[in-house]
Design a protein around this motif. Structure first.
Motif, mmCIF file in Angstrom:
data_model
loop_
_atom_site.group_PDB
_atom_site.id
_atom_site.type_symbol
_atom_site.label_atom_id
_atom_site.label_comp_id
_atom_site.label_asym_id
_atom_site.label_seq_id
_atom_site.Cartn_x
_atom_site.Cartn_y
_atom_site.Cartn_z
ATOM 1 N N GLN A 327 29.825 -22.148 -13.039
ATOM 2 C CA GLN A 327 31.390 -22.032 -13.105
ATOM 3 C C GLN A 327 32.172 -21.209 -12.040
ATOM 4 O OE1 GLN A 327 32.995 -23.774 -15.782
ATOM 5 N NE2 GLN A 327 30.866 -24.415 -15.965
ATOM 6 N N TRP A 328 32.184 -22.064 -11.217
ATOM 7 C CA TRP A 328 32.622 -21.303 -9.979
ATOM 8 C C TRP A 328 33.826 -20.634 -10.171
ATOM 9 C CZ3 TRP A 328 28.293 -20.855 -7.878
ATOM 10 C CH2 TRP A 328 27.215 -21.917 -7.361
ATOM 11 N N LYS A 329 34.254 -19.381 -9.600
ATOM 12 C CA LYS A 329 35.547 -18.897 -9.443
ATOM 13 C C LYS A 329 35.801 -18.450 -8.054
ATOM 14 C CE LYS A 329 35.141 -17.351 -14.087
ATOM 15 N NZ LYS A 329 35.063 -15.905 -15.230
ATOM 16 N N PRO A 330 36.902 -18.891 -7.366
ATOM 17 C CA PRO A 330 37.610 -20.050 -7.884
ATOM 18 C C PRO A 330 36.792 -21.150 -7.910
ATOM 19 C CG PRO A 330 38.543 -18.937 -6.021
ATOM 20 C CD PRO A 330 37.305 -18.406 -6.047
ATOM 21 N N ALA A 331 37.516 -22.520 -8.640
ATOM 22 C CA ALA A 331 36.433 -23.643 -8.957
ATOM 23 C C ALA A 331 37.008 -24.691 -7.800
ATOM 24 C CB ALA A 331 37.066 -23.926 -10.206
#
Length: 363
Positions: A327-331
């Motif tokens: 779950q990348w942040k930012p996506a």
């Protein structure tokens, strides 16, 4: 770095993890963690620094050879689970590991004697750092090399940004952003290797190096490599990756109407958007840097990733929980601003990596 490691546990030591011996006028380094595909530890890096420094001034050693124990590869980088655990504890050990590892990379690049690397099997991340900076780099039909850092929310390091920035056309950009595993022929095309030798002939080549010069020995065993698949894709690679903007690169890949370009776009979209943009900027900046300057830049960037979320999340998804669903942040790429990228390159003040200082040269 992918697959780099932090310090060894207190019970572990370099004595069994990396072995040194003299065979004729050949100094042999054997990475000796075959079950871990010879992943590097802090102890191994320190021992290699010390031994290579001693052999540099030893008239009895004419050539140095580095190879990996077992049949899986030279070095798959390192223990990224240890990095994950260290990040949860503040990331201090990882920073110390990189300081010593980058000093080793710089020492290898400027080594005064032939430094022969058998890049057989897996050669990833930190494994590239201890081989591709050498003066005599041997690949085989079993070679699977690359810098797959964006897969775990990180960027190429160990001087990888400099090496890939100097590859033909935009092939290095493609390799860095996608994290693709490369064949021996592809490594030759990218400039990460020099010679192609059948894996079955490596023992005989090693024996020849004990008494012959590196040039003479390699000349007897080197073969014509197969064609590089990557080299045959220069048309769309050079066209699509010519931009300095990651979103533009993705648009070009999508509009090229080729299966390989479309697959590259899918691959990049699955990576950490922050890592993709920072990796691209790192490569562009490395074009005008020396190796020492590139390593200092990579250290700067690496410390920022240690403090961020994506590096930790990438290791969790790929190696710890193995759900392959980070779950990348930012996506998304458009959520990563130019200012966000710029912050990764800001000076570290008194924490800067200085490979020219007296302290940096001391092991």
């Amino acid at each position: 770095m992918t697959e780099e490691t932090t310090a060894a546990s207190p019970a572990a030591g370099p004595a069994d993890e990396v072995l040194f011996e003299r065979r004729g006028h050949l100094g042999v380094i054997t990475l000796n963690r075959p079950k871990a595909v010879n992943a590097l530890t802090l102890g191994m890096v320190g021992a290699m620094l010390e031994q290579l420094t001693a052999w540099a001034d030893d008239d009895g050693v004419a050539t140095v050879l580095v190879h990996g124990a077992g049949d899986r590869g030279l070095c798959a980088g390192g223990d990224i689970v240890a990095i994950y655990q260290d990040m949860l504890a503040g990331g201090k050990e990882a920073a110390g590991f990189w300081q010593n590892e980058y000093r080793l990379n710089a020492l290898i690049a400027g080594y005064p004697k032939p430094y022969v690397a058998f890049m057989d099997g897996l050669v990833l991340g930190g494994g590239v750092g201890i081989s591709a900076h050498g003066s005599v780099r041997i690949v085989t039909e079993r070679t699977r090399s690359g810098m797959p850092e964006t897969t775990i929310g990180f960027v190429p390091d160990v001087g990888g940004t400099l090496l890939l920035s100097r590859s033909p056309g935009e092939a290095g950009t493609h390799a860095a952003l996608t994290g693709a595993h490369l064949s021996g022929a592809d490594a030759l095309f990218l400039g990460l290797a020099d010679h192609y030798v059948a894996s079955g002939n490596l023992p005989a080549l090693a024996a020849a190096l004990e008494t012959e010069t590196a040039d003479a020995a390699v000349e007897r065993f080197a073969e014509k490599p197969p064609a590089s698949v990557l080299g045959g894709q220069r048309d769309w690679i050079d066209s699509c990756y010519a931009s300095d903007d990651a979103e533009d690169i993705l648009r070009r890949l999508r509009s090229f109407h080729g299966e390989a370009a479309s697959e590259a776009a899918d691959t990049i979209e699955a990576k950490s958007p922050t890592a993709v943009k920072v990796a691209l900027e790192s490569l562009r900046r490395a074009r005008t840097l020396t190796l020492e300057e590139a390593l200092a830049q990579e250290y700067r960037v690496g410390l920022r990733f240690l403090a961020g979320a994506d590096f930790r999340e990438g290791i969790r998804a790929q190696v710890v929980d193995k759900d392959r669903n980070p779950q990348w942040k930012p996506a998304s790429l458009h959520e990563v601003s130019a200012a966000d990228v710029e912050r990764f390159f800001e000076p570290l003040g008194d924490r800067e990596l200085n490979l020219h200082s007296k302290e940096a040269r001391n092991v």
